[in-house]
Design a protein around this motif. Structure first.
Motif, PDB file in Angstrom:
ATOM      1  N   GLU A 217      -5.318 -38.516  15.250  1.00  0.00           N
ATOM      2  CA  GLU A 217      -4.326 -37.538  15.675  1.00  0.00           C
ATOM      3  C   GLU A 217      -4.598 -36.957  17.052  1.00  0.00           C
ATOM      4  N   ASN A 218      -5.826 -37.068  17.546  1.00  0.00           N
ATOM      5  CA  ASN A 218      -6.194 -36.397  18.790  1.00  0.00           C
ATOM      6  C   ASN A 218      -6.786 -37.403  19.760  1.00  0.00           C
ATOM      7  N   GLU A 219      -6.048 -37.720  20.811  1.00  0.00           N
ATOM      8  CA  GLU A 219      -6.532 -38.717  21.762  1.00  0.00           C
ATOM      9  C   GLU A 219      -7.643 -38.179  22.653  1.00  0.00           C
ATOM     10  N   ASN A 220      -7.902 -36.887  22.616  1.00  0.00           N
ATOM     11  CA  ASN A 220      -8.970 -36.308  23.419  1.00  0.00           C
ATOM     12  C   ASN A 220     -10.303 -36.236  22.682  1.00  0.00           C
ATOM     13  N   GLU A 221     -10.300 -36.549  21.400  1.00  0.00           N
ATOM     14  CA  GLU A 221     -11.541 -36.596  20.630  1.00  0.00           C
ATOM     15  C   GLU A 221     -12.307 -37.856  21.023  1.00  0.00           C
TER      16      GLU A 221
END
Length: 232
Positions: free
Chosen positions: A172-176
């Motif tokens: 869900e989080n491309e910055n993780e």
């Protein structure tokens, strides 16, 4: 950090026998006719861009994996040196390419790897995204040293698109910078996975000395080509 990298290496060793299912959209990665065709159309864009480089004498492939891209490099390279940390991946690659003498294989930890010679082309696919952010600049500097004057680097990696992965993976989080990955047998591992934006990738390649261009396909892939510019 060392334990995280060791877990990542263990994951790819364990995944070696099912890695091609991801690329060829089989089993858990089968997203249906329409999305699968979209994937393969975009793969064709990557192959075409790679072939546009033309014939070169020497190629270094980092993280060569099961040979998906090694077999494409054979179309343009007279000699290929293929490195991977996984003996299992190398064995599959060697078998897929019928143990061709054009390719020289070496089992190497790419985090401690140091280039010993220079090549016309350095290529790696779906590898930069697995390099911890604290090590990316040093890694790209080593790549620069491995490219001969006026030689090239060619990089392929992933865009953040949930349908690119297995149906039982949920991102869900491309910055993780970490992901949990599951094998067919249900075993799970944590790996590094960083999604690069074109401007960031251009900046990083430019900083180490490449004249670079970066493109994206419609959904799944980012790819970069850089020419080595001699530093003054």
């Amino acid at each position: 950090m060392i334990e995280e990298i060791q877990e990542q290496v263990a994951y790819y060793n364990a995944r070696s026998q099912e890695y091609d299912e991801w690329f060829y959209r089989i089993g858990r990665y089968d997203r249906g006719l329409e999305l699968n065709q979209c994937w393969f159309n975009e793969v064709d864009v990557l192959k075409s861009a790679l072939q546009d480089i033309g014939e070169v004498n020497s190629i270094l492939e980092l993280a060569c994996g099961t040979g998906i891209w090694t077999q494409e490099l054979l179309k343009i390279g007279k000699e290929i040196t293929a490195l991977d940390a996984s003996s299992e991946m190398i064995a599959i690659n060697r078998k897929k390419l019928n143990d061709t003498k054009i390719v020289s294989y070496h089992q190497v930890d790419l985090f401690s790897w140091q280039p010993s010679k220079q090549y016309d082309l350095v290529f790696f696919s779906f590898w930069l995204s697995h390099v911890p952010p604290t090590q990316v600049d040093d890694f790209l500097a080593k790549v620069y040293r491995a490219v001969r004057p006026s030689g090239r680097v060619f990089i392929i990696d992933s865009c953040f698109e949930p349908s690119s992965t297995a149906k039982d993976h949920f991102f869900e989080n491309e910055n993780e910078i970490h992901q949990r990955r599951k094998l067919n047998n249900g075993q799970e591992y944590q790996i590094f996975k960083i999604y690069y934006q074109p401007n960031v990738l251009i900046d990083k390649l430019t900083q180490v000395g490449f004249q670079a261009s970066v493109k994206q396909t419609n959904n799944y892939f980012i790819y970069a080509e850089g020419k080595k510019i001699n530093k003054l």
